[in-house]
Write an enzyme that holds these catalytic residues in place. Structure first.
Site, PDB file in Angstrom:
ATOM      1  N   TYR A 111       9.287  16.886  -7.609  1.00 36.95           N
ATOM      2  CA  TYR A 111       9.135  17.679  -6.386  1.00 36.95           C
ATOM      3  C   TYR A 111      10.440  17.746  -5.605  1.00 36.95           C
ATOM      4  CZ  TYR A 111       4.007  17.622  -6.727  1.00 36.95           C
ATOM      5  OH  TYR A 111       2.722  17.800  -7.122  1.00 36.95           O
TER       6      TYR A 111
ATOM      7  N   LYS B  97      -7.017 -12.711   3.014  1.00 43.16           N
ATOM      8  CA  LYS B  97      -7.328 -11.414   3.630  1.00 43.16           C
ATOM      9  C   LYS B  97      -6.774 -10.283   2.745  1.00 43.16           C
ATOM     10  CE  LYS B  97      -3.246 -12.203   6.445  1.00 43.16           C
ATOM     11  NZ  LYS B  97      -2.751 -12.705   7.727  1.00 43.16           N
TER      12      LYS B  97
ATOM     13  N   ARG C  50      -1.041 -11.978  20.324  1.00 45.59           N
ATOM     14  CA  ARG C  50      -1.833 -11.053  19.519  1.00 45.59           C
ATOM     15  C   ARG C  50      -3.303 -11.310  19.789  1.00 45.59           C
ATOM     16  NH1 ARG C  50      -1.145 -10.719  12.981  1.00 45.59           N
ATOM     17  NH2 ARG C  50      -2.251 -12.707  13.090  1.00 45.59           N
TER      18      ARG C  50
END
Ligand SMILES: *Cc1c(COP(=O)(O)O)cnc(C)c1O
Length: 433
Positions: A320, A90, A190
Protein backbone atom coordinates in the site's frame (compact mmCIF):
# COMPACT_ATOMS: atom_id res chain seq x y z
CA UNK A 1 9.53 -32.01 10.68
CA UNK A 2 6.26 -30.24 10.02
CA UNK A 3 5.77 -27.60 12.70
CA UNK A 4 2.03 -28.20 13.00
CA UNK A 5 2.72 -31.83 13.78
CA UNK A 6 5.20 -30.90 16.47
CA UNK A 7 2.62 -28.73 18.14
CA UNK A 8 0.01 -31.44 17.98
CA UNK A 9 2.35 -33.85 19.67
CA UNK A 10 3.38 -31.34 22.31
CA UNK A 11 -0.21 -30.55 23.02
CA UNK A 12 -0.88 -34.21 23.64
CA UNK A 13 2.12 -34.42 25.93
CA UNK A 14 0.74 -31.54 27.91
CA UNK A 15 -2.62 -33.23 28.35
CA UNK A 16 -1.10 -36.56 29.24
CA UNK A 17 1.16 -35.06 31.88
CA UNK A 18 -1.78 -33.27 33.39
CA UNK A 19 -2.71 -35.02 36.59
CA UNK A 20 -6.36 -34.07 36.23
CA UNK A 21 -8.35 -36.14 33.82
CA UNK A 22 -10.92 -34.60 31.52
CA UNK A 23 -14.40 -35.46 32.79
CA UNK A 24 -15.86 -35.74 29.31
CA UNK A 25 -18.20 -33.20 27.84
CA UNK A 26 -19.74 -30.90 30.41
CA UNK A 27 -23.55 -30.97 30.57
CA UNK A 28 -25.49 -28.57 28.43
CA UNK A 29 -28.01 -26.13 29.79
CA UNK A 30 -31.33 -25.80 27.91
CA UNK A 31 -29.94 -22.73 26.15
CA UNK A 32 -27.08 -24.87 24.90
CA UNK A 33 -24.34 -23.04 26.78
CA UNK A 34 -21.91 -25.07 28.83
CA UNK A 35 -22.05 -25.16 32.61
CA UNK A 36 -18.70 -24.25 34.18
CA UNK A 37 -17.01 -27.43 35.31
CA UNK A 38 -14.56 -26.06 37.86
CA UNK A 39 -15.83 -27.11 41.25
CA UNK A 40 -13.40 -28.45 43.84
CA UNK A 41 -15.16 -31.81 44.02
CA UNK A 42 -14.73 -32.40 40.32
CA UNK A 43 -11.63 -33.16 38.31
CA UNK A 44 -9.94 -30.13 36.85
CA UNK A 45 -9.55 -29.73 33.14
CA UNK A 46 -6.92 -27.90 31.24
CA UNK A 47 -8.02 -27.25 27.73
CA UNK A 48 -6.23 -24.10 26.70
CA UNK A 49 -8.92 -22.54 24.62
CA UNK A 50 -6.68 -21.65 21.73
CA UNK A 51 -4.53 -24.72 21.54
CA UNK A 52 -6.45 -27.09 19.33
CA UNK A 53 -3.98 -27.82 16.52
CA UNK A 54 -6.77 -28.57 14.09
CA UNK A 55 -7.97 -24.99 14.47
CA UNK A 56 -4.88 -23.57 12.83
CA UNK A 57 -5.19 -23.48 9.09
CA UNK A 58 -3.13 -20.40 8.49
CA UNK A 59 0.49 -21.13 9.37
CA UNK A 60 0.79 -18.08 11.66
CA UNK A 61 0.89 -19.10 15.30
CA UNK A 62 2.37 -18.37 18.69
CA UNK A 63 4.22 -21.12 20.51
CA UNK A 64 4.25 -20.78 24.28
CA UNK A 65 7.09 -22.63 25.99
CA UNK A 66 5.80 -23.86 29.34
CA UNK A 67 9.22 -25.00 30.53
CA UNK A 68 10.54 -21.44 30.08
CA UNK A 69 7.55 -20.18 32.04
CA UNK A 70 8.45 -22.47 34.95
CA UNK A 71 12.08 -21.43 34.71
CA UNK A 72 11.06 -17.78 35.00
CA UNK A 73 8.94 -18.60 38.06
CA UNK A 74 12.03 -20.08 39.71
CA UNK A 75 14.03 -16.94 38.89
CA UNK A 76 11.28 -14.76 40.37
CA UNK A 77 11.14 -16.97 43.48
CA UNK A 78 14.90 -16.66 43.92
CA UNK A 79 14.79 -12.85 43.88
CA UNK A 80 11.68 -12.70 46.06
CA UNK A 81 13.31 -14.17 49.14
CA UNK A 82 10.58 -15.64 51.29
CA UNK A 83 7.74 -13.62 49.79
CA UNK A 84 4.91 -15.52 48.16
CA UNK A 85 4.54 -15.14 44.41
CA UNK A 86 1.18 -14.03 43.04
CA UNK A 87 1.58 -13.90 39.27
CA UNK A 88 -0.10 -11.04 37.45
CA UNK A 89 -1.94 -12.56 34.49
CA UNK A 90 -4.04 -9.65 33.29
CA UNK A 91 -4.71 -9.14 29.57
CA UNK A 92 -4.90 -12.87 28.92
CA UNK A 93 -1.59 -13.54 30.64
CA UNK A 94 0.16 -10.77 28.68
CA UNK A 95 -1.11 -12.37 25.50
CA UNK A 96 0.07 -15.90 26.30
CA UNK A 97 -3.34 -17.33 27.23
CA UNK A 98 -4.10 -16.86 30.92
CA UNK A 99 -5.77 -20.23 31.66
CA UNK A 100 -2.86 -22.38 30.48
CA UNK A 101 -0.26 -20.05 31.98
CA UNK A 102 -2.07 -20.04 35.33
CA UNK A 103 -2.40 -23.81 35.38
CA UNK A 104 1.29 -24.21 34.64
CA UNK A 105 2.37 -21.68 37.26
CA UNK A 106 -0.04 -22.96 39.90
CA UNK A 107 1.34 -26.46 39.60
CA UNK A 108 4.91 -25.13 39.60
CA UNK A 109 4.39 -23.33 42.91
CA UNK A 110 2.84 -19.90 42.34
CA UNK A 111 0.72 -19.08 45.40
CA UNK A 112 -1.85 -16.83 43.78
CA UNK A 113 -2.83 -14.78 40.76
CA UNK A 114 -3.74 -11.17 40.09
CA UNK A 115 -5.86 -9.91 37.23
CA UNK A 116 -7.27 -6.54 36.25
CA UNK A 117 -10.84 -7.52 35.40
CA UNK A 118 -13.47 -9.63 37.09
CA UNK A 119 -14.00 -11.29 33.71
CA UNK A 120 -10.36 -12.39 33.73
CA UNK A 121 -10.72 -13.83 37.23
CA UNK A 122 -13.82 -15.79 36.23
CA UNK A 123 -11.96 -17.19 33.25
CA UNK A 124 -9.23 -18.50 35.57
CA UNK A 125 -11.76 -20.06 37.97
CA UNK A 126 -13.46 -21.74 35.04
CA UNK A 127 -10.09 -23.09 33.95
CA UNK A 128 -9.91 -24.83 37.31
CA UNK A 129 -7.59 -22.50 39.21
CA UNK A 130 -8.00 -22.93 42.98
CA UNK A 131 -5.31 -20.52 44.17
CA UNK A 132 -6.33 -17.09 45.49
CA UNK A 133 -7.19 -14.63 42.72
CA UNK A 134 -6.98 -10.90 43.32
CA UNK A 135 -9.14 -8.64 41.14
CA UNK A 136 -7.17 -5.41 40.96
CA UNK A 137 -9.13 -3.12 38.65
CA UNK A 138 -11.73 -2.13 41.23
CA UNK A 139 -14.61 -2.27 38.80
CA UNK A 140 -17.56 -4.41 39.93
CA UNK A 141 -20.66 -2.50 38.72
CA UNK A 142 -23.36 -4.97 39.77
CA UNK A 143 -21.22 -8.07 40.02
CA UNK A 144 -20.30 -8.00 43.71
CA UNK A 145 -22.14 -11.26 44.32
CA UNK A 146 -20.15 -12.87 41.52
CA UNK A 147 -16.90 -11.97 43.29
CA UNK A 148 -18.12 -13.69 46.47
CA UNK A 149 -19.62 -16.64 44.65
CA UNK A 150 -16.36 -17.30 42.75
CA UNK A 151 -14.27 -16.96 45.89
CA UNK A 152 -12.25 -14.06 44.50
CA UNK A 153 -10.46 -11.36 46.47
CA UNK A 154 -11.53 -7.87 45.44
CA UNK A 155 -9.31 -4.81 45.74
CA UNK A 156 -11.27 -2.01 47.39
CA UNK A 157 -10.53 1.66 47.97
CA UNK A 158 -13.83 3.55 48.00
CA UNK A 159 -17.17 3.59 49.73
CA UNK A 160 -19.03 2.35 46.69
CA UNK A 161 -16.99 -0.87 46.83
CA UNK A 162 -17.86 -1.33 50.50
CA UNK A 163 -21.57 -0.67 49.89
CA UNK A 164 -21.63 -3.17 47.05
CA UNK A 165 -19.83 -5.98 48.86
CA UNK A 166 -21.77 -5.48 52.10
CA UNK A 167 -25.06 -5.61 50.26
CA UNK A 168 -24.08 -8.68 48.22
CA UNK A 169 -22.77 -10.43 51.32
CA UNK A 170 -26.04 -9.87 53.20
CA UNK A 171 -28.11 -10.95 50.19
CA UNK A 172 -26.11 -14.17 49.89
CA UNK A 173 -26.39 -14.73 53.64
CA UNK A 174 -22.61 -15.20 53.88
CA UNK A 175 -21.62 -16.52 57.27
CA UNK A 176 -18.09 -15.13 57.22
CA UNK A 177 -16.62 -11.75 56.38
CA UNK A 178 -15.39 -11.31 52.82
CA UNK A 179 -11.58 -10.93 52.68
CA UNK A 180 -10.62 -7.83 50.72
CA UNK A 181 -7.34 -6.11 49.92
CA UNK A 182 -7.22 -2.35 50.36
CA UNK A 183 -5.23 -0.38 47.84
CA UNK A 184 -3.36 2.71 48.95
CA UNK A 185 -2.22 5.40 46.55
CA UNK A 186 1.31 6.14 47.70
CA UNK A 187 2.34 8.14 44.67
CA UNK A 188 1.17 6.55 41.44
CA UNK A 189 -2.06 8.59 41.41
CA UNK A 190 -4.05 5.95 39.56
CA UNK A 191 -6.16 3.91 41.99
CA UNK A 192 -6.37 3.65 45.74
CA UNK A 193 -7.14 5.41 49.00
CA UNK A 194 -5.18 8.66 49.09
CA UNK A 195 -2.94 9.43 52.05
CA UNK A 196 -5.37 12.21 53.10
CA UNK A 197 -8.24 9.82 53.35
CA UNK A 198 -6.86 6.86 55.28
CA UNK A 199 -8.63 7.46 58.60
CA UNK A 200 -11.89 8.31 56.83
CA UNK A 201 -11.80 5.10 54.82
CA UNK A 202 -10.63 3.04 57.80
CA UNK A 203 -13.68 4.16 59.80
CA UNK A 204 -15.96 3.12 56.95
CA UNK A 205 -14.24 -0.25 56.74
CA UNK A 206 -14.69 -0.83 60.46
CA UNK A 207 -18.38 -0.08 60.22
CA UNK A 208 -18.77 -3.01 57.80
CA UNK A 209 -18.78 -6.36 59.49
CA UNK A 210 -19.34 -7.98 56.08
CA UNK A 211 -15.81 -7.28 54.87
CA UNK A 212 -12.47 -7.98 56.47
CA UNK A 213 -9.20 -6.40 55.36
CA UNK A 214 -6.88 -9.33 54.76
CA UNK A 215 -4.38 -7.43 52.63
CA UNK A 216 -2.93 -3.99 52.04
CA UNK A 217 -1.34 -3.09 48.72
CA UNK A 218 0.18 -0.29 46.72
CA UNK A 219 1.72 0.01 43.27
CA UNK A 220 5.00 1.60 42.18
CA UNK A 221 5.02 4.20 39.43
CA UNK A 222 8.75 4.15 38.66
CA UNK A 223 10.32 0.90 39.77
CA UNK A 224 12.49 0.89 36.63
CA UNK A 225 13.84 4.42 37.13
CA UNK A 226 17.58 5.00 37.28
CA UNK A 227 17.59 5.06 41.07
CA UNK A 228 15.19 3.66 43.62
CA UNK A 229 14.43 6.94 45.42
CA UNK A 230 10.84 7.10 44.09
CA UNK A 231 10.20 3.50 45.09
CA UNK A 232 11.59 4.15 48.54
CA UNK A 233 9.50 7.28 48.97
CA UNK A 234 6.41 5.25 48.07
CA UNK A 235 7.44 2.51 50.49
CA UNK A 236 7.83 5.04 53.32
CA UNK A 237 4.31 6.29 52.66
CA UNK A 238 3.08 2.69 52.56
CA UNK A 239 4.65 2.06 55.99
CA UNK A 240 2.96 5.19 57.27
CA UNK A 241 -0.38 4.09 55.82
CA UNK A 242 0.06 0.66 57.44
CA UNK A 243 0.61 2.29 60.85
CA UNK A 244 -2.34 4.60 60.45
CA UNK A 245 -4.62 1.68 59.56
CA UNK A 246 -3.22 -0.25 62.54
CA UNK A 247 -4.00 2.63 64.87
CA UNK A 248 -7.68 2.18 64.21
CA UNK A 249 -7.43 -1.60 64.52
CA UNK A 250 -7.04 -2.65 60.89
CA UNK A 251 -4.12 -5.07 60.69
CA UNK A 252 -4.10 -7.10 57.45
CA UNK A 253 -2.19 -10.39 57.36
CA UNK A 254 -0.37 -9.56 54.13
CA UNK A 255 1.04 -6.54 52.34
CA UNK A 256 2.28 -6.33 48.77
CA UNK A 257 3.71 -3.85 46.32
CA UNK A 258 6.42 -5.26 44.07
CA UNK A 259 6.02 -5.55 40.30
CA UNK A 260 8.75 -7.24 38.21
CA UNK A 261 11.15 -4.30 38.32
CA UNK A 262 10.90 -4.03 42.11
CA UNK A 263 11.42 -7.79 42.50
CA UNK A 264 14.68 -7.70 40.56
CA UNK A 265 15.83 -4.70 42.61
CA UNK A 266 14.71 -6.47 45.78
CA UNK A 267 12.67 -3.44 46.78
CA UNK A 268 9.42 -3.72 48.72
CA UNK A 269 9.22 -7.51 48.59
CA UNK A 270 7.03 -7.60 51.75
CA UNK A 271 4.75 -10.68 52.12
CA UNK A 272 3.70 -11.16 48.51
CA UNK A 273 5.21 -10.03 45.20
CA UNK A 274 3.13 -9.25 42.10
CA UNK A 275 5.33 -9.58 39.03
CA UNK A 276 3.84 -9.97 35.57
CA UNK A 277 6.16 -9.36 32.61
CA UNK A 278 9.01 -11.33 34.21
CA UNK A 279 7.15 -14.62 33.74
CA UNK A 280 7.14 -14.00 30.03
CA UNK A 281 10.89 -13.68 29.83
CA UNK A 282 11.16 -9.93 29.54
CA UNK A 283 13.32 -8.10 32.04
CA UNK A 284 12.39 -4.52 32.82
CA UNK A 285 15.26 -2.25 31.79
CA UNK A 286 16.81 0.84 33.32
CA UNK A 287 16.59 4.10 31.34
CA UNK A 288 20.01 3.33 29.81
CA UNK A 289 18.56 0.12 28.38
CA UNK A 290 20.35 -2.32 30.68
CA UNK A 291 18.18 -5.21 31.86
CA UNK A 292 17.60 -5.72 35.60
CA UNK A 293 18.27 -9.44 35.11
CA UNK A 294 19.54 -11.65 32.30
CA UNK A 295 18.33 -14.90 33.84
CA UNK A 296 14.88 -15.03 32.22
CA UNK A 297 13.97 -17.16 29.21
CA UNK A 298 11.74 -16.06 26.34
CA UNK A 299 8.38 -17.80 26.47
CA UNK A 300 6.63 -16.85 23.25
CA UNK A 301 7.75 -17.53 19.73
CA UNK A 302 5.64 -16.23 16.86
CA UNK A 303 6.13 -17.92 13.51
CA UNK A 304 4.53 -18.04 10.11
CA UNK A 305 5.46 -19.19 6.64
CA UNK A 306 6.15 -17.67 3.26
CA UNK A 307 2.91 -17.90 1.31
CA UNK A 308 3.96 -16.01 -1.80
CA UNK A 309 7.30 -15.22 -3.35
CA UNK A 310 8.15 -13.04 -6.35
CA UNK A 311 11.03 -11.32 -8.10
CA UNK A 312 10.51 -7.60 -8.69
CA UNK A 313 12.39 -5.16 -10.94
CA UNK A 314 14.52 -2.37 -9.64
CA UNK A 315 12.22 0.56 -8.81
CA UNK A 316 9.15 -1.59 -8.07
CA UNK A 317 6.77 -0.30 -5.38
CA UNK A 318 5.89 -2.71 -2.59
CA UNK A 319 2.54 -2.72 -0.77
CA UNK A 320 0.00 0.00 0.00
CA UNK A 321 1.19 3.46 -0.90
CA UNK A 322 4.37 2.09 -2.42
CA UNK A 323 6.17 2.99 0.80
CA UNK A 324 9.19 0.90 -0.21
CA UNK A 325 10.84 0.77 -3.60
CA UNK A 326 13.31 -1.83 -4.74
CA UNK A 327 16.79 -0.37 -5.19
CA UNK A 328 17.85 -3.52 -7.07
CA UNK A 329 16.07 -6.52 -8.58
CA UNK A 330 14.64 -8.09 -5.42
CA UNK A 331 13.02 -11.24 -4.07
CA UNK A 332 9.96 -10.29 -2.05
CA UNK A 333 8.23 -12.79 0.23
CA UNK A 334 4.73 -12.39 1.63
CA UNK A 335 3.88 -13.67 5.11
CA UNK A 336 0.32 -13.94 6.44
CA UNK A 337 0.66 -11.75 9.50
CA UNK A 338 -0.41 -8.13 9.67
CA UNK A 339 -1.50 -5.46 12.10
CA UNK A 340 -4.76 -7.27 12.86
CA UNK A 341 -2.59 -10.03 14.30
CA UNK A 342 -0.58 -7.63 16.41
CA UNK A 343 2.30 -6.98 14.03
CA UNK A 344 2.35 -3.23 14.46
CA UNK A 345 2.07 -1.01 11.42
CA UNK A 346 4.95 0.91 12.98
CA UNK A 347 7.15 -1.90 11.65
CA UNK A 348 6.58 -0.63 8.13
CA UNK A 349 10.07 -0.43 6.53
CA UNK A 350 11.52 -1.19 9.96
CA UNK A 351 12.28 -4.31 11.84
CA UNK A 352 13.22 -7.80 10.75
CA UNK A 353 12.02 -11.37 10.67
CA UNK A 354 14.07 -14.55 10.49
CA UNK A 355 14.10 -16.81 7.43
CA UNK A 356 16.41 -19.84 7.21
CA UNK A 357 18.14 -18.58 10.36
CA UNK A 358 18.96 -15.17 8.93
CA UNK A 359 17.49 -11.68 9.30
CA UNK A 360 15.36 -10.26 6.50
CA UNK A 361 13.90 -6.72 6.60
CA UNK A 362 10.17 -5.98 6.60
CA UNK A 363 9.52 -3.85 3.54
CA UNK A 364 6.53 -1.74 2.57
CA UNK A 365 3.47 -1.01 4.67
CA UNK A 366 2.41 -3.74 7.09
CA UNK A 367 -1.16 -4.40 6.04
CA UNK A 368 -4.06 -5.87 7.99
CA UNK A 369 -3.47 -9.54 7.22
CA UNK A 370 -0.08 -9.63 5.53
CA UNK A 371 3.36 -8.13 5.30
CA UNK A 372 6.25 -8.31 2.88
CA UNK A 373 9.85 -9.18 3.52
CA UNK A 374 12.92 -8.57 1.39
CA UNK A 375 14.54 -11.99 1.07
CA UNK A 376 16.97 -11.09 -1.72
CA UNK A 377 19.92 -11.97 0.52
CA UNK A 378 18.43 -15.20 1.84
CA UNK A 379 20.06 -17.95 -0.19
CA UNK A 380 17.80 -20.77 -1.32
CA UNK A 381 14.60 -19.21 -0.02
CA UNK A 382 11.39 -20.96 -1.09
CA UNK A 383 7.65 -21.10 -0.57
CA UNK A 384 6.54 -22.43 2.86
CA UNK A 385 9.83 -21.53 4.50
CA UNK A 386 9.30 -20.67 8.14
CA UNK A 387 9.29 -16.97 9.06
CA UNK A 388 9.98 -16.10 12.70
CA UNK A 389 8.53 -12.80 13.81
CA UNK A 390 9.38 -13.12 17.51
CA UNK A 391 11.81 -15.48 19.18
CA UNK A 392 14.59 -17.68 17.90
CA UNK A 393 15.21 -19.66 14.74
CA UNK A 394 17.91 -22.07 13.77
CA UNK A 395 18.25 -22.46 10.03
CA UNK A 396 20.70 -23.51 7.35
CA UNK A 397 22.09 -19.97 7.11
CA UNK A 398 22.62 -19.50 10.85
CA UNK A 399 20.73 -18.93 14.05
CA UNK A 400 19.38 -15.70 15.46
CA UNK A 401 16.50 -14.35 17.49
CA UNK A 402 14.18 -11.36 17.56
CA UNK A 403 13.44 -10.08 21.05
CA UNK A 404 10.34 -8.37 22.36
CA UNK A 405 12.58 -5.43 23.26
CA UNK A 406 13.77 -5.10 19.68
CA UNK A 407 10.21 -4.96 18.34
CA UNK A 408 9.19 -2.53 21.08
CA UNK A 409 12.02 -0.16 20.12
CA UNK A 410 10.99 -0.14 16.47
CA UNK A 411 7.41 0.58 17.52
CA UNK A 412 8.47 3.22 20.05
CA UNK A 413 6.61 1.40 22.77
CA UNK A 414 7.31 -1.00 25.65
CA UNK A 415 7.52 -4.83 25.61
CA UNK A 416 4.27 -5.06 27.61
CA UNK A 417 2.33 -3.56 24.70
CA UNK A 418 4.04 -5.76 22.09
CA UNK A 419 3.03 -8.96 23.92
CA UNK A 420 -0.55 -7.88 24.67
CA UNK A 421 -0.99 -6.84 21.06
CA UNK A 422 -0.64 -10.37 19.62
CA UNK A 423 -4.30 -10.80 18.84
CA UNK A 424 -6.68 -13.69 19.35
CA UNK A 425 -6.50 -14.43 15.65
CA UNK A 426 -3.07 -15.96 16.27
CA UNK A 427 -3.62 -19.38 17.83
CA UNK A 428 -1.49 -20.21 20.87
CA UNK A 429 0.19 -23.58 21.02
CA UNK A 430 1.53 -24.78 24.35
CA UNK A 431 4.76 -26.68 24.27
CA UNK A 432 6.67 -28.87 26.70
CA UNK A 433 9.95 -29.00 24.85
C1 LIG B 1 0.50 -4.91 35.82
C2 LIG B 1 0.63 -4.81 37.28
C3 LIG B 1 1.64 -5.51 37.95
C4 LIG B 1 2.73 -6.29 37.23
O1 LIG B 1 3.61 -5.41 36.58
P1 LIG B 1 4.87 -5.97 35.73
O2 LIG B 1 5.63 -4.72 35.44
O3 LIG B 1 4.32 -6.60 34.51
O4 LIG B 1 5.59 -6.91 36.59
C5 LIG B 1 1.64 -5.45 39.34
N1 LIG B 1 0.69 -4.74 40.01
C6 LIG B 1 -0.27 -4.04 39.39
C7 LIG B 1 -1.26 -3.27 40.18
C8 LIG B 1 -0.33 -4.04 38.00
O5 LIG B 1 -1.28 -3.33 37.38
Amino acid sequence: MVAGRTCEKDQRVLEKNDSFLPPGDPPLTPSGSQIPVARPSEPRVLRPRRAAPGDAIRPTRAEVNLAALRHNLRVVQKYSGGAKVWAVLKADGYGHGAPAVARTLERAGAHGFCVALLEEAIELREAGIFAPILVMGGYYPNAHAEVIHRNLIPVVYNEEHLDGFSRASRLLGSSRALPVHVKVDTGMARLGVTMDNIEGFAEKLKARGEVEVSGLMTHFGSADAENVSDVEAQLLRFEEATLRFAEVGIRPQVRHAANSAAVFRKEGLLDIVRPGIAFFGVSPTLPDGSPLTTELQTVMRVRSEIVDLRTVHEGSAIGYGGLWRAKRPSRIATMPMGYADGLSRHLTNRGHVLVRGKRAPIVGAVSMDMSMVDVTDIEGVSMRDEVVILGGQEGVLGSDSISVDEIAKHCETIPWEVLCAISRRVPRFYREP
